[in-house]
Write a protein that holds these residues in place. Structure first.
Motif, PDB file in Angstrom:
ATOM      1  N   VAL A  48      31.922  37.318  33.363  1.00 31.43           N
ATOM      2  CA  VAL A  48      31.698  38.764  32.824  1.00 31.43           C
ATOM      3  C   VAL A  48      31.037  39.243  33.775  1.00 31.43           C
ATOM      4  O   VAL A  48      31.313  40.478  34.301  1.00 31.43           O
ATOM      5  CB  VAL A  48      30.843  38.666  31.603  1.00 31.43           C
ATOM      6  CG1 VAL A  48      30.239  40.179  31.287  1.00 31.43           C
ATOM      7  CG2 VAL A  48      31.703  38.147  30.513  1.00 31.43           C
ATOM      8  N   CYS A  49      30.028  38.776  34.593  1.00 31.35           N
ATOM      9  CA  CYS A  49      29.308  39.380  35.703  1.00 31.35           C
ATOM     10  C   CYS A  49      30.408  39.707  36.869  1.00 31.35           C
ATOM     11  O   CYS A  49      30.193  40.512  37.602  1.00 31.35           O
ATOM     12  CB  CYS A  49      28.291  38.730  36.220  1.00 31.35           C
ATOM     13  SG  CYS A  49      26.705  38.379  35.073  1.00 31.35           S
ATOM     14  N   GLY A  58      32.711  39.592  43.067  1.00 31.52           N
ATOM     15  CA  GLY A  58      33.395  39.368  41.752  1.00 31.52           C
ATOM     16  C   GLY A  58      34.162  37.933  41.950  1.00 31.52           C
ATOM     17  O   GLY A  58      34.349  36.962  41.095  1.00 31.52           O
ATOM     18  N   GLN A  59      35.051  38.041  43.068  1.00 28.83           N
ATOM     19  CA  GLN A  59      35.908  36.712  43.221  1.00 28.83           C
ATOM     20  C   GLN A  59      35.409  35.463  43.648  1.00 28.83           C
ATOM     21  O   GLN A  59      35.523  34.289  43.041  1.00 28.83           O
ATOM     22  CB  GLN A  59      36.798  37.043  44.363  1.00 28.83           C
ATOM     23  CG  GLN A  59      37.802  38.322  44.141  1.00 28.83           C
ATOM     24  CD  GLN A  59      38.514  38.907  45.146  1.00 28.83           C
ATOM     25  OE1 GLN A  59      37.797  38.999  46.338  1.00 28.83           O
ATOM     26  NE2 GLN A  59      39.222  39.917  44.931  1.00 28.83           N
ATOM     27  N   ARG A  60      34.108  35.576  44.131  1.00 30.92           N
ATOM     28  CA  ARG A  60      33.067  34.501  44.545  1.00 30.92           C
ATOM     29  C   ARG A  60      32.738  33.802  43.209  1.00 30.92           C
ATOM     30  O   ARG A  60      32.619  32.647  43.013  1.00 30.92           O
ATOM     31  CB  ARG A  60      32.240  34.801  45.561  1.00 30.92           C
ATOM     32  CG  ARG A  60      32.551  34.961  46.961  1.00 30.92           C
ATOM     33  CD  ARG A  60      31.648  34.651  47.800  1.00 30.92           C
ATOM     34  NE  ARG A  60      30.565  35.900  47.701  1.00 30.92           N
ATOM     35  CZ  ARG A  60      30.739  37.186  48.586  1.00 30.92           C
ATOM     36  NH1 ARG A  60      31.818  37.328  49.355  1.00 30.92           N
ATOM     37  NH2 ARG A  60      30.054  38.236  48.407  1.00 30.92           N
ATOM     38  N   LEU A  61      32.162  34.641  42.388  1.00 29.61           N
ATOM     39  CA  LEU A  61      31.661  34.568  41.222  1.00 29.61           C
ATOM     40  C   LEU A  61      32.617  33.612  40.138  1.00 29.61           C
ATOM     41  O   LEU A  61      32.260  32.888  39.386  1.00 29.61           O
ATOM     42  CB  LEU A  61      31.072  35.646  40.251  1.00 29.61           C
ATOM     43  CG  LEU A  61      29.691  36.333  40.868  1.00 29.61           C
ATOM     44  CD1 LEU A  61      29.487  37.415  40.223  1.00 29.61           C
ATOM     45  CD2 LEU A  61      28.488  35.239  40.977  1.00 29.61           C
ATOM     46  N   VAL A  62      33.851  34.158  40.187  1.00 27.68           N
ATOM     47  CA  VAL A  62      34.933  33.560  39.651  1.00 27.68           C
ATOM     48  C   VAL A  62      35.074  31.955  39.913  1.00 27.68           C
ATOM     49  O   VAL A  62      35.074  31.298  39.371  1.00 27.68           O
ATOM     50  CB  VAL A  62      36.436  34.382  39.589  1.00 27.68           C
ATOM     51  CG1 VAL A  62      37.481  33.452  39.088  1.00 27.68           C
ATOM     52  CG2 VAL A  62      36.163  35.559  38.809  1.00 27.68           C
ATOM     53  N   GLY A  63      35.017  31.947  41.385  1.00 28.76           N
ATOM     54  CA  GLY A  63      35.059  30.653  41.836  1.00 28.76           C
ATOM     55  C   GLY A  63      33.975  29.609  41.429  1.00 28.76           C
ATOM     56  O   GLY A  63      33.990  28.330  41.194  1.00 28.76           O
ATOM     57  N   TRP A  64      32.642  30.233  41.370  1.00 27.08           N
ATOM     58  CA  TRP A  64      31.509  29.346  40.898  1.00 27.08           C
ATOM     59  C   TRP A  64      31.739  29.083  39.563  1.00 27.08           C
ATOM     60  O   TRP A  64      31.344  28.199  39.275  1.00 27.08           O
ATOM     61  CB  TRP A  64      30.365  30.192  41.219  1.00 27.08           C
ATOM     62  CG  TRP A  64      29.853  30.149  42.579  1.00 27.08           C
ATOM     63  CD1 TRP A  64      29.710  31.205  43.591  1.00 27.08           C
ATOM     64  CD2 TRP A  64      29.093  29.073  43.408  1.00 27.08           C
ATOM     65  NE1 TRP A  64      29.161  30.737  44.833  1.00 27.08           N
ATOM     66  CE2 TRP A  64      28.745  29.358  44.518  1.00 27.08           C
ATOM     67  CE3 TRP A  64      28.844  27.630  42.836  1.00 27.08           C
ATOM     68  CZ2 TRP A  64      28.284  28.505  45.305  1.00 27.08           C
ATOM     69  CZ3 TRP A  64      28.262  26.872  43.688  1.00 27.08           C
ATOM     70  CH2 TRP A  64      27.961  27.261  44.946  1.00 27.08           C
ATOM     71  N   TYR A 173      41.208  30.713  43.113  1.00 26.55           N
ATOM     72  CA  TYR A 173      41.029  32.089  43.169  1.00 26.55           C
ATOM     73  C   TYR A 173      39.687  32.532  44.329  1.00 26.55           C
ATOM     74  O   TYR A 173      39.746  33.403  44.693  1.00 26.55           O
ATOM     75  CB  TYR A 173      41.068  32.608  41.761  1.00 26.55           C
ATOM     76  CG  TYR A 173      40.454  34.083  41.741  1.00 26.55           C
ATOM     77  CD1 TYR A 173      41.724  35.239  41.934  1.00 26.55           C
ATOM     78  CD2 TYR A 173      39.580  34.727  41.330  1.00 26.55           C
ATOM     79  CE1 TYR A 173      41.615  36.335  41.979  1.00 26.55           C
ATOM     80  CE2 TYR A 173      39.509  36.248  41.398  1.00 26.55           C
ATOM     81  CZ  TYR A 173      40.465  36.984  41.657  1.00 26.55           C
ATOM     82  OH  TYR A 173      40.330  38.311  41.557  1.00 26.55           O
ATOM     83  N   GLY A 174      38.540  31.940  43.831  1.00 24.90           N
ATOM     84  CA  GLY A 174      37.327  32.232  44.436  1.00 24.90           C
ATOM     85  C   GLY A 174      37.316  32.022  45.901  1.00 24.90           C
ATOM     86  O   GLY A 174      36.760  32.538  46.617  1.00 24.90           O
ATOM     87  N   ILE A 175      37.985  30.900  46.211  1.00 25.99           N
ATOM     88  CA  ILE A 175      38.159  30.577  47.666  1.00 25.99           C
ATOM     89  C   ILE A 175      39.036  31.196  48.382  1.00 25.99           C
ATOM     90  O   ILE A 175      38.711  31.803  49.581  1.00 25.99           O
ATOM     91  CB  ILE A 175      38.707  28.846  47.882  1.00 25.99           C
ATOM     92  CG1 ILE A 175      37.415  28.046  47.264  1.00 25.99           C
ATOM     93  CG2 ILE A 175      38.991  28.542  49.055  1.00 25.99           C
ATOM     94  CD1 ILE A 175      38.257  26.732  47.232  1.00 25.99           C
ATOM     95  N   PHE A 176      40.159  31.478  47.994  1.00 25.49           N
ATOM     96  CA  PHE A 176      41.418  32.438  48.566  1.00 25.49           C
ATOM     97  C   PHE A 176      41.480  33.746  48.273  1.00 25.49           C
ATOM     98  O   PHE A 176      42.094  34.290  49.101  1.00 25.49           O
ATOM     99  CB  PHE A 176      42.819  31.522  48.419  1.00 25.49           C
ATOM    100  CG  PHE A 176      42.678  30.005  49.077  1.00 25.49           C
ATOM    101  CD1 PHE A 176      42.608  29.724  50.240  1.00 25.49           C
ATOM    102  CD2 PHE A 176      42.619  29.240  48.027  1.00 25.49           C
ATOM    103  CE1 PHE A 176      42.560  28.640  50.808  1.00 25.49           C
ATOM    104  CE2 PHE A 176      42.973  27.798  48.473  1.00 25.49           C
ATOM    105  CZ  PHE A 176      42.680  27.476  49.957  1.00 25.49           C
ATOM    106  N   ALA A 177      41.095  34.120  47.127  1.00 20.20           N
ATOM    107  CA  ALA A 177      41.608  35.625  46.806  1.00 20.20           C
ATOM    108  C   ALA A 177      40.995  36.673  47.690  1.00 20.20           C
ATOM    109  O   ALA A 177      41.561  37.629  47.886  1.00 20.20           O
ATOM    110  CB  ALA A 177      41.154  35.860  45.261  1.00 20.20           C
TER     111      ALA A 177
END
Length: 219
Positions: A48-49, A58-64, A173-177
């Motif tokens: 959500v964040c 946001g992309q890094r948060l998705v990876g986490w 996604y978090g790593i490559f996007a």
């Protein structure tokens, strides 16, 4: 031995020392189950964040979030293992585990729906919503069948596969996007796993329904 049984035995061999340690210090299966739910709720909050954050953040948060989902999946395996090895299995514990597993999965998929929604990515939102429906129906058909005294564990897209696909997609996604070279195809790291879950989970629900129909033929 099918691939799921082989992987399960391999994972059990790896986590057995931790399982025995938990038993020795008095950690109960219900505590482990609750911890898994808390971790999945944390992953949902991160997603959500992520939707409310700038692109790279946001992309890094998705990876986490994907990493947290994968870590929480270990707790999903350990609660049942601790219950069996520690002779702590109870009927309520089995019910508690099943209910919290459903909450855990629905929370993470809700988080992904929110992320897609805030980024105005309709395809990802629709696929994740269908994945959520399929995941719920796979579990519902099995629960309803077992309520009728039938064993119903057939199908490809069961919970472990769904967890791994969701976590792997989010981590990749978090790593490559955020890479400039990958930015155009970055969404595929999330949408392809969601598409697979949406297709195969709903297919599994109908496979289970057909399986039950065969078992109940003539009744």
């Amino acid at each position: 031995m099918n691939y799921r049984d082989f992987l399960q035995k391999l994972i059990y061999r790896i986590i057995n020392p931790l399982v025995h340690g938990m038993i020795r210090v008095g950690i109960t299966p219900n505590v482990i189950t609750t911890t898994g739910l808390v971790l999945n709720a944390l992953a949902a909050v991160l997603l959500v964040c992520a939707g409310l954050s700038p692109d790279d953040t946001g992309q890094r948060l998705v990876g986490w979030a994907g990493g947290v989902i994968l870590f929480a999946g270990l707790f999903d395996m350990m609660d049942g293992r601790v219950a069996r090895v520690g002779n702590m299995s109870t009927t309520f514990g089995a019910l508690y585990d099943s209910v919290l597993d459903r909450y855990s999965e629905l929370l993470t998929l809700f988080g992904l729906c929110a992320y897609f929604s805030w980024n105005a990515y309709l395809l990802g939102f629709v696929l994740t919503a269908l994945a959520l429906i399929g995941s719920l129906m796979v579990s519902y058909v099995r629960a309803r069948a077992e309520g009728l005294g039938l064993e119903c564990k057939v199908g490809l897209m069961q919970r472990p596969e769904r967890v791994v696909l969701t976590a792997a997609g989010a981590i990749l996604y978090g790593i490559f996007a955020s890479s400039c070279a990958m930015r155009e195809v970055g969404w595929l790291f999330l949408t392809v796993p969601m598409g697979l879950i949406a297709l195969l989970a709903n297919w599994t629900a109908f496979v289970r329904l057909r399986h039950c129909r065969k078992l109940l033929r003539g009744k």
